[in-house]
Design a protein around this motif. Structure first.
Motif, PDB file in Angstrom:
ATOM      1  N   MET A 231     -42.023 -12.299   5.475  1.00  8.77           N
ATOM      2  CA  MET A 231     -43.123 -11.482   6.001  1.00  8.77           C
ATOM      3  C   MET A 231     -42.671 -10.028   6.072  1.00  8.77           C
ATOM      4  SD  MET A 231     -45.179 -11.867   9.600  1.00  8.77           S
ATOM      5  CE  MET A 231     -46.460 -10.717  10.054  1.00  8.77           C
ATOM      6  N   ALA A 232     -43.461  -9.111   5.533  1.00  8.43           N
ATOM      7  CA  ALA A 232     -43.102  -7.694   5.497  1.00  8.43           C
ATOM      8  C   ALA A 232     -43.138  -7.113   6.901  1.00  8.43           C
ATOM      9  CB  ALA A 232     -44.058  -6.942   4.589  1.00  8.43           C
ATOM     10  N   THR A 233     -42.268  -6.121   7.120  1.00 15.38           N
ATOM     11  CA  THR A 233     -42.233  -5.443   8.407  1.00 15.38           C
ATOM     12  C   THR A 233     -43.186  -4.254   8.391  1.00 15.38           C
ATOM     13  OG1 THR A 233     -40.390  -4.057   7.684  1.00 15.38           O
ATOM     14  CG2 THR A 233     -39.848  -6.124   8.800  1.00 15.38           C
ATOM     15  N   CYS A 234     -43.587  -3.826   9.597  1.00  8.50           N
ATOM     16  CA  CYS A 234     -44.462  -2.661   9.714  1.00  8.50           C
ATOM     17  C   CYS A 234     -43.688  -1.383   9.413  1.00  8.50           C
ATOM     18  CB  CYS A 234     -45.066  -2.625  11.113  1.00  8.50           C
ATOM     19  SG  CYS A 234     -45.982  -1.120  11.501  1.00  8.50           S
ATOM     20  N   LEU A 235     -42.476  -1.274   9.968  1.00  5.42           N
ATOM     21  CA  LEU A 235     -41.638  -0.100   9.766  1.00  5.42           C
ATOM     22  C   LEU A 235     -40.770  -0.282   8.527  1.00  5.42           C
ATOM     23  CD1 LEU A 235     -40.530   0.463  13.475  1.00  5.42           C
ATOM     24  CD2 LEU A 235     -42.219   1.783  12.193  1.00  5.42           C
ATOM     25  N   ALA A 236     -40.542   0.795   7.814  1.00  7.78           N
ATOM     26  CA  ALA A 236     -39.752   0.728   6.583  1.00  7.78           C
ATOM     27  C   ALA A 236     -38.340   0.229   6.858  1.00  7.78           C
ATOM     28  CB  ALA A 236     -39.718   2.106   5.919  1.00  7.78           C
ATOM     29  N   ASN A 237     -37.767   0.630   7.986  1.00  5.54           N
ATOM     30  CA  ASN A 237     -36.414   0.198   8.343  1.00  5.54           C
ATOM     31  C   ASN A 237     -36.422  -0.807   9.488  1.00  5.54           C
ATOM     32  OD1 ASN A 237     -37.335   1.971  10.242  1.00  5.54           O
ATOM     33  ND2 ASN A 237     -35.397   3.107  10.448  1.00  5.54           N
ATOM     34  N   GLY A 238     -37.540  -1.519   9.640  1.00  8.33           N
ATOM     35  CA  GLY A 238     -37.656  -2.497  10.711  1.00  8.33           C
ATOM     36  C   GLY A 238     -36.735  -3.692  10.497  1.00  8.33           C
ATOM     37  N   ILE A 239     -36.286  -4.301  11.593  1.00  6.44           N
ATOM     38  CA  ILE A 239     -35.403  -5.471  11.529  1.00  6.44           C
ATOM     39  C   ILE A 239     -36.219  -6.663  11.045  1.00  6.44           C
ATOM     40  CG2 ILE A 239     -33.947  -7.025  12.876  1.00  6.44           C
ATOM     41  CD1 ILE A 239     -33.400  -4.690  14.767  1.00  6.44           C
ATOM     42  N   PRO A 240     -35.803  -7.317   9.940  1.00  6.90           N
ATOM     43  CA  PRO A 240     -36.571  -8.461   9.427  1.00  6.90           C
ATOM     44  C   PRO A 240     -36.482  -9.657  10.361  1.00  6.90           C
ATOM     45  CG  PRO A 240     -34.517  -8.197   8.217  1.00  6.90           C
ATOM     46  CD  PRO A 240     -34.622  -7.007   9.114  1.00  6.90           C
ATOM     47  N   ALA A 241     -37.410 -10.589  10.182  1.00 12.62           N
ATOM     48  CA  ALA A 241     -37.494 -11.760  11.060  1.00 12.62           C
ATOM     49  C   ALA A 241     -36.217 -12.586  11.042  1.00 12.62           C
ATOM     50  CB  ALA A 241     -38.698 -12.615  10.667  1.00 12.62           C
ATOM     51  N   SER A 242     -35.547 -12.664   9.887  1.00 17.90           N
ATOM     52  CA  SER A 242     -34.338 -13.485   9.771  1.00 17.90           C
ATOM     53  C   SER A 242     -33.180 -12.957  10.607  1.00 17.90           C
ATOM     54  CB  SER A 242     -33.915 -13.576   8.306  1.00 17.90           C
ATOM     55  OG  SER A 242     -33.649 -12.281   7.777  1.00 17.90           O
ATOM     56  N   GLU A 243     -33.235 -11.684  11.011  1.00 14.31           N
ATOM     57  CA  GLU A 243     -32.134 -11.085  11.762  1.00 14.31           C
ATOM     58  C   GLU A 243     -32.467 -10.910  13.243  1.00 14.31           C
ATOM     59  OE1 GLU A 243     -30.828  -7.484   9.930  1.00 14.31           O
ATOM     60  OE2 GLU A 243     -30.827  -8.330   7.910  1.00 14.31           O
ATOM     61  N   ARG A 244     -33.627 -11.364  13.660  1.00 12.42           N
ATOM     62  CA  ARG A 244     -33.998 -11.205  15.067  1.00 12.42           C
ATOM     63  C   ARG A 244     -33.381 -12.333  15.897  1.00 12.42           C
ATOM     64  NH1 ARG A 244     -40.234 -10.287  13.255  1.00 12.42           N
ATOM     65  NH2 ARG A 244     -39.857  -8.312  12.127  1.00 12.42           N
ATOM     66  N   ARG A 245     -33.099 -12.036  17.134  1.00 13.48           N
ATOM     67  CA  ARG A 245     -32.444 -13.012  18.007  1.00 13.48           C
ATOM     68  C   ARG A 245     -33.366 -13.389  19.167  1.00 13.48           C
ATOM     69  NH1 ARG A 245     -30.676  -7.986  19.573  1.00 13.48           N
ATOM     70  NH2 ARG A 245     -30.501  -7.606  21.820  1.00 13.48           N
ATOM     71  N   GLU A 246     -33.064 -14.518  19.749  1.00 18.30           N
ATOM     72  CA  GLU A 246     -33.782 -14.958  20.935  1.00 18.30           C
ATOM     73  C   GLU A 246     -33.012 -14.510  22.171  1.00 18.30           C
ATOM     74  OE1 GLU A 246     -34.012 -19.159  20.285  1.00 18.30           O
ATOM     75  OE2 GLU A 246     -35.939 -18.996  19.229  1.00 18.30           O
ATOM     76  N   ILE A 247     -33.664 -14.539  23.304  1.00 22.19           N
ATOM     77  CA  ILE A 247     -32.995 -14.154  24.548  1.00 22.19           C
ATOM     78  C   ILE A 247     -32.410 -15.403  25.195  1.00 22.19           C
ATOM     79  CG2 ILE A 247     -34.519 -12.187  24.878  1.00 22.19           C
ATOM     80  CD1 ILE A 247     -35.923 -13.782  27.101  1.00 22.19           C
ATOM     81  N   TRP A 248     -31.321 -15.219  25.918  1.00 25.72           N
ATOM     82  CA  TRP A 248     -30.683 -16.331  26.617  1.00 25.72           C
ATOM     83  C   TRP A 248     -31.179 -16.365  28.056  1.00 25.72           C
ATOM     84  CZ3 TRP A 248     -28.239 -20.727  26.337  1.00 25.72           C
ATOM     85  CH2 TRP A 248     -27.604 -21.228  27.481  1.00 25.72           C
ATOM     86  N   THR A 249     -31.746 -17.500  28.443  1.00 26.86           N
ATOM     87  CA  THR A 249     -32.201 -17.703  29.815  1.00 26.86           C
ATOM     88  C   THR A 249     -31.504 -18.933  30.371  1.00 26.86           C
ATOM     89  OG1 THR A 249     -34.050 -19.197  29.303  1.00 26.86           O
ATOM     90  CG2 THR A 249     -34.460 -16.824  29.094  1.00 26.86           C
ATOM     91  N   GLY A 250     -31.815 -19.253  31.598  1.00 24.53           N
ATOM     92  CA  GLY A 250     -31.249 -20.459  32.183  1.00 24.53           C
ATOM     93  C   GLY A 250     -31.714 -21.722  31.492  1.00 24.53           C
ATOM     94  N   LEU A 251     -32.764 -21.629  30.676  1.00 25.62           N
ATOM     95  CA  LEU A 251     -33.287 -22.785  29.952  1.00 25.62           C
ATOM     96  C   LEU A 251     -32.790 -22.823  28.513  1.00 25.62           C
ATOM     97  CD1 LEU A 251     -36.984 -22.630  31.245  1.00 25.62           C
ATOM     98  CD2 LEU A 251     -35.136 -24.069  32.095  1.00 25.62           C
ATOM     99  N   GLY A 252     -31.877 -21.921  28.167  1.00 29.28           N
ATOM    100  CA  GLY A 252     -31.362 -21.876  26.798  1.00 29.28           C
ATOM    101  C   GLY A 252     -31.887 -20.658  26.057  1.00 29.28           C
TER     102      GLY A 252
END
Length: 766
Positions: free
Chosen positions: A1-22
């Motif tokens: 999926m294309a990003t909105c910004l030319a230098n935007g971080i692609p989906a494959s490099e995005r991370r999830e946040i760590w919570t008490g539930l994982g």
């Protein structure tokens, strides 16, 4: 999926946040969503979090769980649990229901208003669940709503200019005198001009709003005294509609020269009846469907229709072709009047509030920072909502067009949103400076020219504010001894609880005190040993007080302290009393903690157990006796005495001794016979002595088998023991004493007999 910004971080490099539930995507609920399509502002936030920060973000739809409103349900989802009595998947919850799938981390567009009383109470009730609150208020979106009756700015400027000085944005200017009223009407369309645009019958307004304003008839009459404005019985009064679609205010009811006013929301109809009647406004109230509004605005833009006052909520709902407008100002909002059904002042100011779970700053400090900074002025957001209104009304709320509109805004306004994003080395709470070259955290950034970024502090460390020549940032420092931190991105270390310690810095978790030690205080670097010179210990790890120290194994508690267990005793520690071991007999001295311990004749007599315990049927010290009426049999077993039991062997022996003695008196008559008997007696004596010596073999630990075993058991007779002869059945006293007495008696007789026999033999042969 294309990003909105030319230098935007692609989906494959995005991370999830760590919570008490994982690890989870960042979950955001946009309360400005319509028909499951988020607002443009919601999509803008998502683009920035995903493509600039690299956080996987999921926009979720607002949901309702009966009997909760959408806002109430969303507040509970921030908390993570739903209350009792809520309908969930067709079932009513019987208790508090907590589910990972329900949890959201951020809410955009919350309306914390006192007029939404039930929602207000719910929010504050949830906040009581934790000191400091379960939900963090991140501030508003930067602007306040402008709800009310709007007039185009161009009309306001015309009325005030040209020396007319009519301030249409002020409610008192609308009915000053007849001359002013005529001038004001000249700026607006007439009722005939808008009658063909699909208006709605005014009785429908009443049907849709009477539940929102109970006792409205009494309130209206008390405020205005306008009985002609209503029709029907007192309990069932309804607005008196004129020409089906209009309700005329008292100030223009007779002349019919009223200014048409569009009340777009059904819930506001009765409210503007009060305003028009109380403030003598020359208004005729009506409304129409959304299509009617769009047609009127389109005709106004073309110049085919004069403008008219319209009820609006700006900037939340901006219709296509709607000109820039300003609201008519009434007296300030008063909550008490509102609760009493009096609606003659301004509406309560509304803001879109940003809410988050109180742990968001710990889970994702950069997200927390951005959300705090996100905000627009009214003029800035007017552009966004104008575009949104076009999409929702002209393009049927197309989600793709909403996303594209958000992307267009992000691309055009980088200067604005870039100020919301923390700089690369501007580390936030929970983060620290990190060198990509060294693969390590730094204590400072001055003098470093390499690639420096911010990373969440590791477990065992915490984030500390650093102020240098570049400004404010943060570094990670190790937790000192006595403290620990198990989480990533923590802002402080936690002191070790009682019963635990940490002896060095950088500990992710405190250690439990070992057996034999305890710790009463928080933040300890070591544990205290139990007193007692090794006689005390603890029976679990992590003892938190001295009272947890108990006697160790091989010691016992004497009422004051722990004492070492003596020989022949078994001590399991704690407060358990000492026990005697198998084959030993323990006896406690009165009024002391001392014990006398005896070795029993047979291990079967004295089993392991409480001091003084004997095998079944055994009594006395050392369990050496049988009760009265019993005698010791094989293997120490006590058998019941019978009439024939008294020692048969003893009787036979006595007969032999007496018989041999009697023969002494006959020695003068039958000297030769006597000599023979004396010789036989000596032989018998020697045989008995030999048999006694052989019987001593039974005292060795030998595994004898028949017939040898039977033979040696028979030889016990020659030891002249009272037990063998069942002497306890002769004498009704303590078996041990009987046995002892008879043993010494028989041996004494045997010795005397042997001596006498020896003298007799000497005299005979001499």
């Amino acid at each position: 999926m294309a990003t909105c910004l030319a230098n935007g971080i692609p989906a494959s490099e995005r991370r999830e946040i760590w919570t008490g539930l994982g690890h989870l995507p960042l979950r955001i609920v946009d309360l400005e969503s319509v028909q499951k399509v988020p607002s443009i502002t919601g999509y803008i936030v998502q683009i920035l979090l995903e493509e600039v920060l690299g956080i996987h973000t999921k926009l979720q739809d607002p949901v309702t769980f009966s009997p909760l409103s959408t806002h109430q349900a969303t507040y509970y989802r921030l908390h993570g649990c739903l209350p009792q009595g809520v309908t969930l998947q067709g079932n009513v919850t019987e208790d508090i229901w907590c589910d990972q799938d329900l949890v959201v981390h951020v809410v955009l567009g919350a309306r914390l208003m006192t007029t939404r009383w039930e929602e207000w109470l719910t929010f504050h009730e949830i906040q009581k669940g934790r000191l400091g609150g379960v939900i963090e208020n991140l501030g508003n979106m930067g602007f306040h709503s402008r709800e009310g009756m709007f007039v185009p700015d161009a009309v306001i400027e015309s009325a005030f200019g040209c020396a007319q000085m009519i301030g249409l944005e002020w409610y008192k200017s609308w009915h000053m005198n007849q001359t002013y009223s005529e001038k004001i009407r000249s700026y607006f369309a007439t009722m005939d001009d808008v009658s063909g645009f699909g208006l709605v019958k005014c009785t429908k307004f009443y049907d849709n709003t009477k539940a929102r304003m109970p006792n409205w008839q009494a309130n209206y009459l008390a405020l205005t005294g306008d009985r002609e404005g209503m029709t029907g019985d007192t309990a069932d009064d309804v607005p008196a509609c004129h020409d089906t679609y209009w309700w005329f205010a008292p100030s223009c009811r007779d002349s019919k020269e009223c200014i048409p006013v569009m009340v777009g929301a059904y819930s506001r109809f009765l409210e503007y009846m009060q305003k028009a009647a109380v403030w003598n406004l020359p208004w005729a109230l009506t409304s129409g469907k959304s299509g009617a509004f769009l047609k009127i605005l389109a005709e106004q833009k073309k110049g085919n229709l004069k403008p008219m006052p319209m009820l609006q909520q700006l900037p939340f709902l901006i219709l296509p072709n709607m000109p820039r407008s300003s609201a008519i100002q009434f007296p300030p909002f008063v909550l008490q009047d509102y609760e009493n059904g009096i609606r003659i002042g301004n509406q309560e100011s509304r803001t879109l509030t940003k809410l988050a779970n109180f742990q968001l700053a710990e889970w994702a400090p950069e997200v927390h920072h951005v959300l705090q900074q996100v905000g627009w002025t009214f003029d800035e957001v007017f552009e966004i909502y104008s575009q949104q209104g076009i999409i929702r009304f002209a393009h049927r709320n197309d989600a793709n067009k909403m996303k594209q509109a958000a992307c267009d805004w992000v691309q055009k306004h980088e200067v604005l949103w870039r100020a919301w994003i923390p700089r690369k080395t501007e580390c936030l709470r929970g983060q620290g400076l990190y060198s990509e070259e060294l693969q390590a955290f730094l204590r400072q950034r001055d003098g470093w020219n390499g690639n420096i970024s911010c990373r969440a502090c590791l477990p065992g460390s915490h984030s500390v504010l650093l102020r240098d020549s570049w400004g404010d940032t943060a570094t990670c420092e190790m937790c000192p001894p006595g403290y620990s931190q198990v989480s990533f991105g923590s802002q402080e270390c936690t002191p070790c609880a009682s019963g635990t310690f940490s002896s060095k810095e950088g500990m992710a978790a405190c250690e439990l005190c070992n057996l034999g030690s305890y710790q009463e205080h928080f933040g300890a670097t070591e544990c205290r040993f139990c007193n007692g010179n090794g006689t005390k210990t603890t029976n679990f790890l992590g003892a938190a007080k001295e009272e947890d120290c108990i006697c160790s194994v091989n010691t016992f508690f004497d009422g004051q302290d722990c004492r070492v267990c003596g020989k022949g005793l078994l001590c399991t520690g704690g407060h358990d009393p000492p026990m005697q071991t198998e084959g030993m007999f323990a006896e406690k001295y009165a009024n002391t903690s001392e014990f006398s311990v005896y070795r029993c004749k047979s291990t079967t007599h004295c089993p392991a157990g409480e001091p003084g315990s004997c095998a079944p049927g055994r009594v006395g010290r050392g369990c050496g006796s049988c009760p009265v009426g019993f005698y010791s049999g094989d293997h120490g077993k006590c058998n019941v005495c019978t009439v024939s039991t008294p020692g048969a062997y003893l009787i036979i022996l006595c007969v032999v001794i007496l018989g041999l003695g009697a023969l002494q008196f006959l020695k003068r008559r039958v000297r030769l016979t006597v000599k023979i008997f004396h010789i036989l007696g000596m032989m018998v004596s020697q045989i008995i002595v030999a048999m006694q010596a052989l019987a001593a073999i039974l005292h060795f630990s030998l595994d004898l088998r028949d017939p040898a075993k039977t033979l040696f058991e028979f030889l016990k007779v020659f030891q002249l023991k009272a037990r063998v002869c069942n002497a306890s059945c002769v004498r009704a006293k303590d078996d041990a004493k009987t046995e002892t007495d008879i043993f010494y008696s028989t041996n004494a007789i045997a010795i005397r007999y042997s001596n006498a026999n020896a003298i007799l033999m000497r005299s005979t042969f001499c």
